[in-house]
Write a protein that holds these residues in place. Structure first.
Motif, PDB file in Angstrom:
ATOM      1  N   GLY A   1      12.289   4.482  -9.157  1.00 47.26           N
ATOM      2  CA  GLY A   1      13.620   4.705  -9.707  1.00 47.26           C
ATOM      3  C   GLY A   1      14.426   5.615  -8.804  1.00 47.26           C
ATOM      4  O   GLY A   1      14.000   5.963  -7.695  1.00 47.26           O
ATOM      5  N   GLY A   2      15.585   6.018  -9.299  1.00 45.96           N
ATOM      6  CA  GLY A   2      16.487   6.868  -8.535  1.00 45.96           C
ATOM      7  C   GLY A   2      16.489   8.283  -9.056  1.00 45.96           C
ATOM      8  O   GLY A   2      15.475   8.966  -9.046  1.00 45.96           O
ATOM      9  N   ARG A   3      17.638   8.717  -9.566  1.00 48.07           N
ATOM     10  CA  ARG A   3      17.797  10.110  -9.983  1.00 48.07           C
ATOM     11  C   ARG A   3      17.509  10.355 -11.462  1.00 48.07           C
ATOM     12  O   ARG A   3      17.496  11.508 -11.896  1.00 48.07           O
ATOM     13  CB  ARG A   3      19.207  10.599  -9.634  1.00 48.07           C
ATOM     14  N   ASN A   4      17.287   9.305 -12.228  1.00 46.55           N
ATOM     15  CA  ASN A   4      16.993   9.500 -13.649  1.00 46.55           C
ATOM     16  C   ASN A   4      15.496   9.775 -13.811  1.00 46.55           C
ATOM     17  O   ASN A   4      14.711   8.909 -14.208  1.00 46.55           O
ATOM     18  CB  ASN A   4      17.414   8.266 -14.450  1.00 46.55           C
ATOM     19  N   ILE A   5      15.111  11.004 -13.474  1.00 44.02           N
ATOM     20  CA  ILE A   5      13.692  11.374 -13.440  1.00 44.02           C
ATOM     21  C   ILE A   5      13.067  11.333 -14.828  1.00 44.02           C
ATOM     22  O   ILE A   5      11.928  10.880 -15.004  1.00 44.02           O
ATOM     23  CB  ILE A   5      13.522  12.767 -12.813  1.00 44.02           C
ATOM     24  N   ALA A   6      13.793  11.791 -15.837  1.00 41.89           N
ATOM     25  CA  ALA A   6      13.235  11.806 -17.191  1.00 41.89           C
ATOM     26  C   ALA A   6      12.882  10.393 -17.646  1.00 41.89           C
ATOM     27  O   ALA A   6      11.812  10.163 -18.224  1.00 41.89           O
ATOM     28  CB  ALA A   6      14.231  12.442 -18.158  1.00 41.89           C
ATOM     29  N   ARG A   7      13.779   9.440 -17.359  1.00 40.98           N
ATOM     30  CA  ARG A   7      13.516   8.061 -17.776  1.00 40.98           C
ATOM     31  C   ARG A   7      12.363   7.454 -16.989  1.00 40.98           C
ATOM     32  O   ARG A   7      11.493   6.779 -17.557  1.00 40.98           O
ATOM     33  CB  ARG A   7      14.776   7.217 -17.587  1.00 40.98           C
ATOM     34  N   LEU A   8      12.319   7.699 -15.684  1.00 39.38           N
ATOM     35  CA  LEU A   8      11.240   7.169 -14.864  1.00 39.38           C
ATOM     36  C   LEU A   8       9.893   7.723 -15.310  1.00 39.38           C
ATOM     37  O   LEU A   8       8.909   6.972 -15.448  1.00 39.38           O
ATOM     38  CB  LEU A   8      11.494   7.518 -13.393  1.00 39.38           C
ATOM     39  N   ALA A   9       9.846   9.016 -15.553  1.00 41.62           N
ATOM     40  CA  ALA A   9       8.588   9.635 -15.974  1.00 41.62           C
ATOM     41  C   ALA A   9       8.128   9.109 -17.325  1.00 41.62           C
ATOM     42  O   ALA A   9       6.931   8.848 -17.536  1.00 41.62           O
ATOM     43  CB  ALA A   9       8.754  11.152 -16.017  1.00 41.62           C
ATOM     44  N   GLN A  10       9.060   8.937 -18.257  1.00 41.14           N
ATOM     45  CA  GLN A  10       8.683   8.423 -19.572  1.00 41.14           C
ATOM     46  C   GLN A  10       8.154   6.996 -19.470  1.00 41.14           C
ATOM     47  O   GLN A  10       7.158   6.636 -20.117  1.00 41.14           O
ATOM     48  CB  GLN A  10       9.881   8.464 -20.521  1.00 41.14           C
ATOM     49  N   MET A  11       8.805   6.166 -18.653  1.00 43.66           N
ATOM     50  CA  MET A  11       8.313   4.808 -18.450  1.00 43.66           C
ATOM     51  C   MET A  11       6.902   4.818 -17.854  1.00 43.66           C
ATOM     52  O   MET A  11       6.015   4.068 -18.296  1.00 43.66           O
ATOM     53  CB  MET A  11       9.252   4.045 -17.513  1.00 43.66           C
ATOM     54  N   ALA A  12       6.695   5.662 -16.851  1.00 47.81           N
ATOM     55  CA  ALA A  12       5.390   5.725 -16.192  1.00 47.81           C
ATOM     56  C   ALA A  12       4.311   6.198 -17.157  1.00 47.81           C
ATOM     57  O   ALA A  12       3.175   5.697 -17.140  1.00 47.81           O
ATOM     58  CB  ALA A  12       5.470   6.651 -14.980  1.00 47.81           C
ATOM     59  N   ARG A  13       4.640   7.170 -18.006  1.00 46.38           N
ATOM     60  CA  ARG A  13       3.686   7.626 -19.019  1.00 46.38           C
ATOM     61  C   ARG A  13       3.370   6.514 -20.022  1.00 46.38           C
ATOM     62  O   ARG A  13       2.210   6.252 -20.349  1.00 46.38           O
ATOM     63  CB  ARG A  13       4.241   8.846 -19.760  1.00 46.38           C
ATOM     64  N   ASP A  14       4.431   5.861 -20.513  1.00 45.55           N
ATOM     65  CA  ASP A  14       4.235   4.819 -21.529  1.00 45.55           C
ATOM     66  C   ASP A  14       3.375   3.675 -21.007  1.00 45.55           C
ATOM     67  O   ASP A  14       2.537   3.124 -21.740  1.00 45.55           O
ATOM     68  CB  ASP A  14       5.590   4.264 -21.981  1.00 45.55           C
ATOM     69  N   LEU A  15       3.592   3.288 -19.757  1.00 42.25           N
ATOM     70  CA  LEU A  15       2.892   2.133 -19.190  1.00 42.25           C
ATOM     71  C   LEU A  15       1.647   2.522 -18.408  1.00 42.25           C
ATOM     72  O   LEU A  15       0.957   1.647 -17.876  1.00 42.25           O
ATOM     73  CB  LEU A  15       3.846   1.346 -18.284  1.00 42.25           C
TER      74      LEU A  15
END
Length: 383
Positions: free
Chosen positions: A35-49
């Motif tokens: 991802g880019g600069r939306n770190i919170a969203r990227l991290a949540q996706m990575a945790r979920d998956l």
């Protein structure tokens, strides 16, 4: 269990891909999410998956990503080298959804590993169609279209060969300004251009829809993906965005692909291909729709379509120059440096100026050659 990666996971297309994977977590092992600069969203996706690795394109955000993933077991990485390392990890299916020319290098790296590349990054084919196809052919990879229009053509073609096809038609909503008086366009604001009447997309692609540069890119993409010459690719303005593309045969019959404006259909089709599986996409109710409307595109309003034909006629490095100049002009519009109506003239002037450069008529043979033309075009367009 299929191994998958999603590049550009936090954008609109990537997020729709993540949504589909979340619905069947037992079917997939997620290798990489970027991802880019939306770190919170990227991290949540990575945790979920439970991804193996999450990568941000921005080196300065590595510490933020590490902190957001602390205790999850997901590796954090950042920067261009990390993107390429993630793309080189073996995967059965990769969704290429990074926006812009930045998606080309990871896509080429993924293609070299074989497997399936689900291509939503239209810039790759526009900038380096021959290079992309050659890379996939050498590795035995399969490239599947994820743009809704090209997925629709792919599905409508079925087992038919191009020999039976007279032409294909891709549809365009017309974007935010399809009904504006022409004299009002020069005063269009970034906020007005960033609102799409049908699709929920990111800012850049939404503005590209309003200027029809997105459709111009898709016309070139259709040529590169399906091997069609420019005369066999048509555009039709269809405000409802229900028919995504149509294939017309020499016998006069046409086969159209219809569906709700939901990117999960094209992504899901590529994810499950060659099978068809249920998707969380609403079925059409034609009676409720009542009618569908169409009109020919006005190339005074949307000069990008004319430029697309000129790019296809020129060949060589024209696609890379066109895309880079378009991206620079879009940056300048968003930053308030130029008007909405100045983007197409800026792109056209850049194409004209660089067409005299040595090697312009030759297809770029490798990534450095593509990046050479990309850099030239950005600098020229900025001036």
């Amino acid at each position: 269990m299929r191994r998958i990666s999603i590049f550009g996971a936090t954008g609109s297309v990537g997020a729709n891909g993540v949504d589909l994977i979340r619905r069947a977590p037992g079917d997939y092992h997620v290798v990489a999410l970027t991802g880019g600069r939306n770190i919170a969203r990227l991290a949540q996706m990575a945790r979920d998956l439970r991804a193996e690795i999450a990568v941000t394109a921005h080196d300065d955000l590595l510490d933020d990503l590490r902190a957001a993933l602390a205790g999850s077991g997901v590796q954090a990485a950042a920067g261009e080298a990390a993107l390429l390392e993630a793309a080189a990890r073996p995967a059965d299916w990769i969704l290429s959804a990074i926006v812009g020319a930045a998606g080309l290098a990871p896509g080429l790296t993924a293609l070299a590993q074989g497997g399936v590349l689900a291509l939503a990054n239209k810039e790759s084919l526009v900038c380096a169609g021959a290079l992309l196809r050659d890379t996939g052919a050498r590795s035995g990879a399969t490239i599947l279209p994820v743009d809704s229009e090209h997925s629709a053509i792919f599905q409508a073609l079925g087992a038919d060969t191009l020999d039976s096809v007279k032409d294909v038609t891709i549809t365009a909503s017309g974007g935010a300004f399809r009904d504006w008086p022409l004299e009002r366009l020069a005063a269009a604001t970034v906020a007005e251009a960033s609102t799409h009447p049908n699709w929920a997309m990111g800012q850049r692609i939404t503005i590209d829809s309003a200027s029809m540069f997105n459709k111009a890119m898709e016309v070139i993409e259709a040529k590169e993906f399906f091997g069609l010459d420019a005369a066999r690719i048509k555009v039709l303005v269809h405000p409802e965005s229900i028919i995504h593309a149509m294939v017309t045969h020499h016998d006069g019959g046409s086969i159209a692909h219809l569906g709700a404006p939901d990117m999960r259909h094209a992504i899901g089709y590529a994810l499950h291909w060659p099978e068809r599986r249920p998707l969380p996409v609403a079925a059409l109710d034609l009676a409720a729709l009542g009618s569908l409307t169409f009109r020919a595109p006005d190339e005074v309003r949307w000069p990008a379509l004319r430029l697309a034909r000129e790019v296809m006629a020129a060949g060589g490095a024209a696609g890379a120059v066109f895309n880079a100049a378009k991206e620079q002009a879009l940056d300048d519009f968003i930053a308030g440096r130029i008007r909405f109506t100045e983007m197409a003239p800026r792109v056209e002037a850049t194409l004209e100026a660089l067409s005299a450069e040595p090697g312009f008529a030759q297809d770029p043979q490798d990534l450095p050659a593509v990046l050479h033309w990309d850099g030239l075009a950005r600098r020229k367009a900025a001036r």
